[in-house]
Design an enzyme around this catalytic site. Sequence first.
Site, short mmCIF file in Angstrom:
data_model
loop_
_atom_site.label_atom_id
_atom_site.label_comp_id
_atom_site.label_asym_id
_atom_site.label_seq_id
_atom_site.Cartn_x
_atom_site.Cartn_y
_atom_site.Cartn_z
N LEU A 16 25.43 32.57 70.43
CA LEU A 16 24.63 32.63 71.25
C LEU A 16 23.78 31.47 71.69
CD1 LEU A 16 23.48 36.19 70.57
CD2 LEU A 16 24.80 35.56 72.20
N LYS A 17 23.26 31.01 72.94
CA LYS A 17 22.52 30.14 73.44
C LYS A 17 21.09 30.97 73.78
CE LYS A 17 20.79 26.18 74.67
NZ LYS A 17 19.39 26.78 74.33
N HIS A 18 20.24 30.75 73.00
CA HIS A 18 18.92 31.25 73.03
C HIS A 18 17.88 30.33 74.05
CE1 HIS A 18 19.22 34.01 69.39
NE2 HIS A 18 20.17 33.06 69.28
N GLU A 83 16.71 26.32 66.95
CA GLU A 83 16.23 26.48 68.31
C GLU A 83 14.86 27.27 68.15
OE1 GLU A 83 18.42 27.25 72.53
OE2 GLU A 83 19.42 28.14 70.68
#
Length: 990
Positions: A16-18, A83
């Site tokens: 996932l790209k938060h 992140e």
Amino acid sequence: MIEMVSNGLAVMEVSLKHSGSLFMYAGHEGGAYAKNSFGNIYTAVGVFVLGRMFREAWGTQASNKQAEFNDFLEKNRMCISMELVTAVLGDHGQRPRDDYVVVTAVTELGVGKPKFYSTPEVIAFCRKWRLPTNHVWLFSTRKSVTSFFAAFDALCEDGTTTPVCKALDEIADISIQGTKDHIKVQGEILEGLVARVVSADSSKHLEEVLTDGSPPPPKAQQDLGPTLREICAANRSDEQQQIRALLDEVGSSFCPKFVDWLGKETDHVHSRIADRSVITKFLQAHPADFSTRKLQEMIRLMKEKRFPAAFKCHLNFHKADSMSTDNIHFKLVIHVHNDSVFRRYQKEMRHNPSLWPLYRGGTLTIGSRRSSLTMGILESACFSQTSLAGFFVDINLYRESNQTDGNNANSNDDATQADKLADEDTNLMVKLKFLPYKLRTFLIRNGLSTLFKDGPAAYKAYYLRQMKNWGTSAAKQKELSKMLDEWAVYVRRKCGHKQLRSDIYLSEAEPFLEQYAKRSPANQALIGAAGNLVRSEDFMAIVGAIDEEGDLGREREMESTTTSPSTKEAVKKQGLIVFFPGIPGCAKSALCRELLNAPSAFGDGRHVQSLMGDLTKGRYWQKVAEICKRKSDCIMLADKNAPNEEVWKQIENMCRTSRACAVPVVPDCEGTDSNPFSLDALSVFMLRVLQRVNHPGNLDKASPNAGYVLLMFYHLYEGKSRKEFEAELIERFGSVVKMPLLKTKRVYLPDPMKAVLEEGINLYRLHTKQHGRMESTKGSYAKEWMKWEKHLRETLLSNLEYLNSIQVPFEIAVKSVLEQLKTIAEGDYITPSTEKRQLGAIVYAGVSLPVIGVHHLLNNIAVRNPKVEVFFSDKNLADTLNKVHITLAHKRSHGVIAVANYGQYLNRKVDVEFTALLLSDNVAALEARLGSVDGEKINCKNKWPHATLWTASGIAAKEASTLPELVSQGMASRIEIDPPVLITGEVEFF
């Protein structure tokens, strides 16, 4: 994170790209850093959130574990990249419900080449220290990898967290849940996915980690003290106060000293800037280890090539007490100001593979093995008017006698190290973003400036251009346009003339989106998710618009600064600036004369004026701007080469001040990998220049260095391919006019012609490397230039017949340009796509069939069966039946996974047997039996595989699936095809 491998199979890893920004931590001595800088509110927030997560995971042991963790990082020279997701630093795609970090990379810097942990190693490391990990999916077969990309294409325009994670869980060979549930901590709006190719052993290693390492124990309820949001809300007087409050709360393990944030405690003076001479000393110093040597190489190259980048030196306050003239500690921040630097640097890497790579923040994806270097290749969390990226590093300059630490010694192992990053350099990553997130971040937030400064028409042009660049489907463009036009009216009425702040834009956007979504299920699908707004105004950190590094501006994605109007009438009422990003000899002056002689060609009788650069004294572009202001609706022909971004920015400013549109006219040719102009185009330009007599700019056959001047212009475009060149012009100005130059069918450039051009290019590089912009008639290569200029003229003359034969006749080129300019002047221009492949909008999978073959089959049936001939006699299938397919699975009927699983057969041939023709009053279809691909039978998710041929007016094509039932009820006819007829089709996505 997605991973893939290249050993005949595709092994891929996805995560996932938060909606967060990169935060790096390197132990308390190394300090903690964020967003290309250090010692600011961003860093303080990251340290606080990391410390709080340690408390959540370790409870009463947290303080001891924090100290142990710091010692471990320092002793092993490690850096952790995370992140950071928070609501206190400004709005992004969606305000998170909680503040958290997720580890994306772990690096051991060591003495030699850095070691970047693989994903299994990252997970094992994080489980040991109870650090939060991301949601990871592994795809280790061809089938699962192709299904993944198909699933993304099917979901990219409406994907949110729940359906995306559900789909990937079903497709992936291994799925590992993240420590933080994205739904609970951030919500349904999902920024995207990160994918990369990985080692073939990754699957085995990941299974071993899952077997050997147990997840962190459940957290017991405990008092963690005030939250990040409570501390920020309670300390609203100034940024320094917020920083101190956060650091006081996090404790001494993560922040033993305040000097990076608050300066020297003795005198409260925060003198950041160190002596600028230290960068020169650093480059001249003998490197103490491998990493230092590679950093020196990188900086030397950037300075030698005059790449637009800043090198700023800051005192390292942690080491202030041990500083002396023989022992200097400082932090070096390297900041890249222009996207072209990365392309130019990559070109240098092709000539020198041992260089360490330099990546643009928006291109290098968080989670990359490369993103966690202690010397800090960082992702810029946001961009402003220019794309920014950079990194920083702690540097210690000392005399050899001061060396005491064995780790700093110049290791003999360095000599045996392979300079390049080997396997890590091949593991490039891809960001895959979803439209609901891009709607909020790029169309709404990044469009605020255009909307409030330039009005709704310019805003509409902006968001339409963005969607075209993304390859958004026509249906989605239509839906989003309706919504965004309504948003523009809503927010301008709500805010008046005062622009909505981009850091709190969701305070207005989220309620609007929620109300819009409630109107219909279609609107809900368009928005993705809305509601439950977190009021960040109550606890925002105090963040300046920009810090002294200039690296904290807002992120943008292909945001254009042009203010081209969006409607036909608006274009016709405003002026046009026609300019020429070309090279001398591209026929711009001759073209301008023709355009002046044919003003009626623009179709609206507007005044056409030309200003020739060679006859204009003073500041040329300023004079153009003055004319455009006086005659706001004229068509200005800017007869001067406009070869670089500096000029393009001036033209963009003219568009803003004069409300004109700018139209670039470029010679049309293929270009090379690193230059938009090919060598055969360059040879034509040189011939034209050397055939001139008495040229106003003195660039003609009498000029002793004409060839050098042409090479100088040619190299002004260096670093951009033709595709990148045109894409940037379209991005900035919304259009591009191509002037035909070379014939499509032509003989390759003769070897002597190619050789003399390559000789000149090599000589130019040698000359500029030693003398910069000095004229070729001066300097150490003057004799070589004189010899080459003579050789060039001789070669051009001997190839005169060839060079004349490959050019498109000038009158044809002029006609083509006139037609294109007229289209733009009348407002009918459609922005071309700069991508070969349009992502997204997959609705169903099917087998595409050749229409000619189907028509032939129907004709044969009609010959044998008069009823069929009568049935189709008034249907006009020759005109209406121009596409035929068999639906294999539909996204709405069968689900995304059912569609995605056909990805492994994409573009593969498959035999189809047609066994019957079924007819009713309202519909006609062919019954089909599908064959195999590589011995594996293609199964159709529809109960009755068929190809629809015709439906009556008002009847949906899906009604063809009811034909078998209608036959059984006597309401339709079935005509057997015996023997069955075989037609070969191809599996495609639609």
